[in-house]
Design a protein around this motif. Sequence first.
Motif, PDB file in Angstrom:
ATOM      1  N   LEU A   4       0.895  -1.239   0.013  1.00  0.00           N
ATOM      2  CA  LEU A   4       0.003  -0.098  -0.132  1.00  0.00           C
ATOM      3  C   LEU A   4       0.849   1.089  -0.081  1.00  0.00           C
ATOM      4  O   LEU A   4       1.837   1.241   0.738  1.00  0.00           O
ATOM      5  CB  LEU A   4      -1.027   0.126   1.367  1.00  0.00           C
ATOM      6  N   VAL A   5       0.492   2.213  -1.022  1.00  0.00           N
ATOM      7  CA  VAL A   5       1.284   3.412  -0.891  1.00  0.00           C
ATOM      8  C   VAL A   5       0.427   4.500  -0.623  1.00  0.00           C
ATOM      9  O   VAL A   5      -0.563   4.706  -1.606  1.00  0.00           O
ATOM     10  CB  VAL A   5       2.015   3.404  -2.427  1.00  0.00           C
ATOM     11  N   VAL A  50      -2.809   3.740  -3.214  1.00  0.00           N
ATOM     12  CA  VAL A  50      -2.879   2.737  -4.200  1.00  0.00           C
ATOM     13  C   VAL A  50      -2.176   1.550  -3.831  1.00  0.00           C
ATOM     14  O   VAL A  50      -1.242   1.315  -3.124  1.00  0.00           O
ATOM     15  CB  VAL A  50      -1.931   3.346  -5.361  1.00  0.00           C
ATOM     16  N   ALA A  51      -2.993   0.479  -4.076  1.00  0.00           N
ATOM     17  CA  ALA A  51      -2.464  -0.913  -3.531  1.00  0.00           C
ATOM     18  C   ALA A  51      -1.786  -1.854  -4.933  1.00  0.00           C
ATOM     19  O   ALA A  51      -2.334  -1.495  -6.080  1.00  0.00           O
ATOM     20  CB  ALA A  51      -3.598  -1.902  -3.376  1.00  0.00           C
ATOM     21  N   LEU A  58      -3.257  -2.184  -8.912  1.00  0.00           N
ATOM     22  CA  LEU A  58      -4.650  -2.918  -8.813  1.00  0.00           C
ATOM     23  C   LEU A  58      -5.763  -2.312  -7.996  1.00  0.00           C
ATOM     24  O   LEU A  58      -6.964  -2.713  -8.301  1.00  0.00           O
ATOM     25  CB  LEU A  58      -4.544  -4.249  -8.272  1.00  0.00           C
ATOM     26  N   ALA A  59      -5.845  -1.574  -7.183  1.00  0.00           N
ATOM     27  CA  ALA A  59      -6.810  -0.895  -6.354  1.00  0.00           C
ATOM     28  C   ALA A  59      -6.332   0.521  -5.903  1.00  0.00           C
ATOM     29  O   ALA A  59      -5.248   0.840  -5.900  1.00  0.00           O
ATOM     30  CB  ALA A  59      -7.238  -1.904  -5.004  1.00  0.00           C
ATOM     31  N   CYS A  60      -7.379   1.258  -5.494  1.00  0.00           N
ATOM     32  CA  CYS A  60      -7.106   2.652  -5.260  1.00  0.00           C
ATOM     33  C   CYS A  60      -8.351   3.024  -4.265  1.00  0.00           C
ATOM     34  O   CYS A  60      -9.238   2.692  -4.389  1.00  0.00           O
ATOM     35  CB  CYS A  60      -6.852   3.491  -6.319  1.00  0.00           C
ATOM     36  N   LYS A  90      -7.917  -3.813   2.456  1.00  0.00           N
ATOM     37  CA  LYS A  90      -6.744  -3.072   2.718  1.00  0.00           C
ATOM     38  C   LYS A  90      -6.521  -1.835   2.593  1.00  0.00           C
ATOM     39  O   LYS A  90      -6.205  -0.877   3.240  1.00  0.00           O
ATOM     40  CB  LYS A  90      -5.677  -3.965   2.202  1.00  0.00           C
ATOM     41  N   VAL A  91      -6.996  -1.381   1.308  1.00  0.00           N
ATOM     42  CA  VAL A  91      -7.138   0.058   0.748  1.00  0.00           C
ATOM     43  C   VAL A  91      -7.958   1.011   1.668  1.00  0.00           C
ATOM     44  O   VAL A  91      -7.756   2.106   2.328  1.00  0.00           O
ATOM     45  CB  VAL A  91      -7.593   0.216  -0.535  1.00  0.00           C
TER      46      VAL A  91
END
Length: 150
Positions: A4-5, A50-51, A58-60, A90-91
């Motif tokens: 995760l960023v 952002v994941a 792949l996700a945000c 998680k996001v």
Amino acid sequence: MIKLVRTNSENKDFVRLVESLNNYLKIVDGDEHDFYNQYNNIDVLKHVVVAYKNEIPLACGAFKALDETTIEIKRMFTQIDARSNGMASKVLKELEKWSIELSYKTCVLETGKRQTEAVSFYKKMNYSIIPNYGQYKNITNSLCFKKVFK
């Protein structure tokens, strides 16, 4: 492994994921897409997650402040082929954690009733349905949620 960023709306991976989200929503929302889209300007988003899995975005998701105690979750999306693996959870948890670190107490969000996966997801994540707020007040396709942080 999922990474995760924390970033902002200038992140190129976030911008690409939002483009995919908008393409998806054009189909799901149909004629109502333009109404919703006017409230989804990402330029104002300073808190974005952002994941990545294997360095692939792949996700945000993101949030913006509504007032001194409340944030609104915006632009939650997971690529269709990456769903059902916990990435969205998680996001969202990271966005909640970040907002708590910034002393926010409450989180709200809006999703469309036709987005049944999203509705189920937010219920699973302990969000409660509330009366529609703000620009969504009289929109019959909108469903609004709230979560109070403990």
